[in-house]
Design a protein around this motif. Sequence first.
Motif, mmCIF file in Angstrom:
data_model
loop_
_atom_site.group_PDB
_atom_site.id
_atom_site.type_symbol
_atom_site.label_atom_id
_atom_site.label_comp_id
_atom_site.label_asym_id
_atom_site.label_seq_id
_atom_site.Cartn_x
_atom_site.Cartn_y
_atom_site.Cartn_z
ATOM 1 N N SER A 4 -2.180 9.934 7.364
ATOM 2 C CA SER A 4 -3.163 9.884 8.446
ATOM 3 C C SER A 4 -3.358 11.273 9.044
ATOM 4 O O SER A 4 -2.422 11.990 9.312
ATOM 5 C CB SER A 4 -2.670 8.909 9.516
ATOM 6 O OG SER A 4 -3.459 9.038 10.673
ATOM 7 N N HIS A 5 -4.608 11.650 9.253
ATOM 8 C CA HIS A 5 -4.951 13.002 9.681
ATOM 9 C C HIS A 5 -6.360 12.942 10.238
ATOM 10 O O HIS A 5 -7.095 12.032 9.902
ATOM 11 C CB HIS A 5 -4.921 13.900 8.445
ATOM 12 C CG HIS A 5 -4.484 15.292 8.744
ATOM 13 N ND1 HIS A 5 -3.185 15.697 8.628
ATOM 14 C CD2 HIS A 5 -5.173 16.387 9.148
ATOM 15 C CE1 HIS A 5 -3.097 16.979 8.936
ATOM 16 N NE2 HIS A 5 -4.300 17.425 9.262
ATOM 17 N N TYR A 6 -6.750 13.915 11.038
ATOM 18 C CA TYR A 6 -8.114 13.947 11.576
ATOM 19 C C TYR A 6 -8.460 12.620 12.232
ATOM 20 O O TYR A 6 -9.597 12.157 12.159
ATOM 21 C CB TYR A 6 -9.144 14.197 10.455
ATOM 22 C CG TYR A 6 -8.871 15.388 9.591
ATOM 23 C CD1 TYR A 6 -9.183 16.669 10.045
ATOM 24 C CD2 TYR A 6 -8.312 15.247 8.330
ATOM 25 C CE1 TYR A 6 -8.919 17.772 9.259
ATOM 26 C CE2 TYR A 6 -8.054 16.356 7.545
ATOM 27 C CZ TYR A 6 -8.364 17.605 8.006
ATOM 28 O OH TYR A 6 -8.110 18.692 7.230
ATOM 29 N N ALA A 21 3.166 23.623 20.113
ATOM 30 C CA ALA A 21 1.977 23.201 20.861
ATOM 31 C C ALA A 21 1.227 22.098 20.114
ATOM 32 O O ALA A 21 0.693 21.171 20.711
ATOM 33 C CB ALA A 21 1.053 24.389 21.111
ATOM 34 N N LYS A 22 1.198 22.198 18.783
ATOM 35 C CA LYS A 22 0.482 21.202 17.968
ATOM 36 C C LYS A 22 1.324 19.975 17.661
ATOM 37 O O LYS A 22 0.793 18.960 17.218
ATOM 38 C CB LYS A 22 0.070 21.836 16.620
ATOM 39 C CG LYS A 22 -1.160 22.693 16.676
ATOM 40 C CD LYS A 22 -1.519 23.197 15.294
ATOM 41 C CE LYS A 22 -1.930 22.122 14.312
ATOM 42 N NZ LYS A 22 -3.331 21.705 14.350
ATOM 43 N N GLY A 23 2.645 20.102 17.837
ATOM 44 C CA GLY A 23 3.531 19.032 17.392
ATOM 45 C C GLY A 23 3.464 18.902 15.880
ATOM 46 O O GLY A 23 3.426 17.813 15.321
ATOM 47 N N VAL A 29 -3.557 19.709 0.058
ATOM 48 C CA VAL A 29 -2.518 20.437 0.774
ATOM 49 C C VAL A 29 -1.883 19.682 1.922
ATOM 50 O O VAL A 29 -0.692 19.803 2.144
ATOM 51 C CB VAL A 29 -3.029 21.795 1.284
ATOM 52 C CG1 VAL A 29 -3.128 22.782 0.151
ATOM 53 C CG2 VAL A 29 -4.346 21.672 1.990
ATOM 54 N N GLU A 30 -2.647 18.894 2.641
ATOM 55 C CA GLU A 30 -2.031 18.265 3.808
ATOM 56 C C GLU A 30 -1.100 17.114 3.421
ATOM 57 O O GLU A 30 -0.441 16.556 4.265
ATOM 58 C CB GLU A 30 -3.091 17.759 4.792
ATOM 59 C CG GLU A 30 -3.421 18.801 5.815
ATOM 60 C CD GLU A 30 -4.861 19.241 5.703
ATOM 61 O OE1 GLU A 30 -5.280 20.049 6.530
ATOM 62 O OE2 GLU A 30 -5.555 18.777 4.790
ATOM 63 N N ASP A 31 -1.070 16.798 2.136
ATOM 64 C CA ASP A 31 -0.253 15.665 1.699
ATOM 65 C C ASP A 31 1.074 16.084 1.105
ATOM 66 O O ASP A 31 1.754 15.274 0.502
ATOM 67 C CB ASP A 31 -1.004 14.853 0.646
ATOM 68 C CG ASP A 31 -2.128 14.090 1.287
ATOM 69 O OD1 ASP A 31 -3.041 13.716 0.570
ATOM 70 O OD2 ASP A 31 -2.078 13.891 2.508
ATOM 71 N N ILE A 81 -8.195 14.772 15.536
ATOM 72 C CA ILE A 81 -9.472 15.329 15.086
ATOM 73 C C ILE A 81 -9.549 16.822 15.409
ATOM 74 O O ILE A 81 -9.207 17.237 16.511
ATOM 75 C CB ILE A 81 -10.642 14.594 15.772
ATOM 76 C CG1 ILE A 81 -10.579 13.090 15.460
ATOM 77 C CG2 ILE A 81 -11.986 15.168 15.333
ATOM 78 C CD1 ILE A 81 -11.563 12.256 16.278
ATOM 79 N N SER A 82 -10.018 17.628 14.449
ATOM 80 C CA SER A 82 -10.143 19.066 14.680
ATOM 81 C C SER A 82 -11.238 19.352 15.712
ATOM 82 O O SER A 82 -12.221 18.634 15.808
ATOM 83 C CB SER A 82 -10.489 19.781 13.370
ATOM 84 O OG SER A 82 -9.426 19.672 12.459
ATOM 85 N N PRO A 83 -11.051 20.432 16.505
ATOM 86 C CA PRO A 83 -11.994 20.748 17.585
ATOM 87 C C PRO A 83 -13.162 21.602 17.122
ATOM 88 O O PRO A 83 -12.984 22.576 16.404
ATOM 89 C CB PRO A 83 -11.133 21.540 18.569
ATOM 90 C CG PRO A 83 -10.090 22.184 17.716
ATOM 91 C CD PRO A 83 -9.891 21.328 16.492
ATOM 92 N N PRO A 87 -3.870 27.677 12.801
ATOM 93 C CA PRO A 87 -4.253 26.352 12.298
ATOM 94 C C PRO A 87 -5.385 25.835 13.178
ATOM 95 O O PRO A 87 -5.739 26.479 14.173
ATOM 96 C CB PRO A 87 -2.987 25.538 12.520
ATOM 97 C CG PRO A 87 -2.371 26.131 13.753
ATOM 98 C CD PRO A 87 -2.730 27.616 13.720
ATOM 99 N N SER A 88 -5.955 24.714 12.830
ATOM 100 C CA SER A 88 -6.967 24.133 13.706
ATOM 101 C C SER A 88 -6.328 23.816 15.066
ATOM 102 O O SER A 88 -5.165 23.425 15.138
ATOM 103 C CB SER A 88 -7.553 22.878 13.069
ATOM 104 O OG SER A 88 -6.523 22.003 12.671
ATOM 105 N N ALA A 89 -7.113 23.996 16.148
ATOM 106 C CA ALA A 89 -6.558 23.928 17.505
ATOM 107 C C ALA A 89 -6.553 22.508 18.058
ATOM 108 O O ALA A 89 -7.162 22.225 19.097
ATOM 109 C CB ALA A 89 -7.328 24.874 18.423
ATOM 110 N N ASN A 90 -5.874 21.599 17.366
ATOM 111 C CA ASN A 90 -5.771 20.202 17.786
ATOM 112 C C ASN A 90 -4.313 19.774 17.655
ATOM 113 O O ASN A 90 -3.580 20.335 16.846
ATOM 114 C CB ASN A 90 -6.638 19.320 16.873
ATOM 115 C CG ASN A 90 -6.337 19.551 15.404
ATOM 116 O OD1 ASN A 90 -6.690 20.592 14.854
ATOM 117 N ND2 ASN A 90 -5.648 18.618 14.776
ATOM 118 N N PRO A 91 -3.897 18.751 18.433
ATOM 119 C CA PRO A 91 -2.573 18.194 18.177
ATOM 120 C C PRO A 91 -2.511 17.695 16.736
ATOM 121 O O PRO A 91 -3.504 17.176 16.214
ATOM 122 C CB PRO A 91 -2.475 17.032 19.177
ATOM 123 C CG PRO A 91 -3.475 17.350 20.250
ATOM 124 C CD PRO A 91 -4.584 18.084 19.551
HETATM 125 MG MG MG Z 1 -5.798 21.099 10.768
#
Ligand code: MG
Length: 327
Positions: A236-238, A59-61, A223-225, A155-157, A147-151
């Motif tokens: 690239s994120h958010y 769902a998030k890809g 962590v995201e890296d 940007i996080s919701p 996880p945060s509910a965004n693709p």
């Molecule tokens: Mg997130």
Amino acid sequence: MFSADSASETIRLSDDAIGLDAAAELLGAGGLVAFPTETVYGLGADARNDRAVARVFEAKGRPQFNPLIVHLPDLEAARAIAHLNPLAEDLAAAFWPGALTLVVPLRPDAGLSPLVTAGLPTVGIRVPDSPVAQSLLRRFPAPVAAPSANPSGRISPTSAAHVLEGLSGRIEAVLDGGSCAVGLESTIVLPDRDCPRLLRPGGIPHETIERAIGRPLAAGPVVEDHAPGSPGQMSSHYAPRAPLRLEARSARDPEVYLGFAAAPGCDLNLSPAGDLTEAAANLFGYLRRMDALAQGRRIAVSPIPDHGLGRAINDRLRRAAAPRPAG
Ligand code: MG
Ligand code: TXA
């Protein structure tokens, strides 16, 4: 019961007993339910259910190697799935329920889908403070991976409307609990006895954590890296669709301008009073509004002080401004 292509219409559930019961029932049936926490909305799934967890990634890809945070109603439930050393216990006592995630050794008999931890021997756990999240976690008898509910990469919701913008038709439901009070994701800490680490700045300033444990936190890895082969590289994120220019003291034509503190001529101001807590709560919603306003123009953003919550705000802004992957 559900398949990725069968989630046709996403229902919006109210945060009363009827909505909460329906949300818990959907989770139990392997469904995906976005729910509010005090940080951002999470995309919840039964953490024991391989198929449900796999659908979160779909769902998030999201790249499969990125592990998910597990949400629990209280410390006792956390102890049932993970080993907490004395430092982890101290941190939990000081900051749970709240915007702190601990990365700790997973109990082999915890019963979690290995997809949740991406096969790692550790698990990220968190006890959220928001009453709606608490009510849901108390109704549902198992850990909830969220996880945060965004693709992925977007940007996080911080509202149910944001969730629907990104994931409508891809998840069964969103539990609408209004706006998130903190507005930034949780602070992630690795409570290593010898060298505790800050893995991600977030909703609790690292200075507050350092004061509570009486010692400094070592930095990163962020962590995201941790994409294999690119350690330390900013990904690239958010990210809004429009490009960003940071540390902007004024707008250059044809930019739109997101201000902080005194920022004459800005289109929106994260906090005219220069209050970092207010700016954090506004950040993701305002980035969305600026994106809509920009219509392809660049978004200039005021400098944000790099202490307290400003550290996490700057972290998110730098990622939002980072070079986008090709394609
Ligand atoms: Mg997130
Ligand atoms: O505030 C939050 O933390 C929100 C709400 C929904 O709880 N959740 C959130 O999740 O931000 P997510 O998946 O977008 O970010 C979780 C981060 C990921 O970057 C992941 O790499 C890291 O946590 N993480 C999870 N488990 C880990 C582990 N065992 N070791 C290292 N990093 C971990």
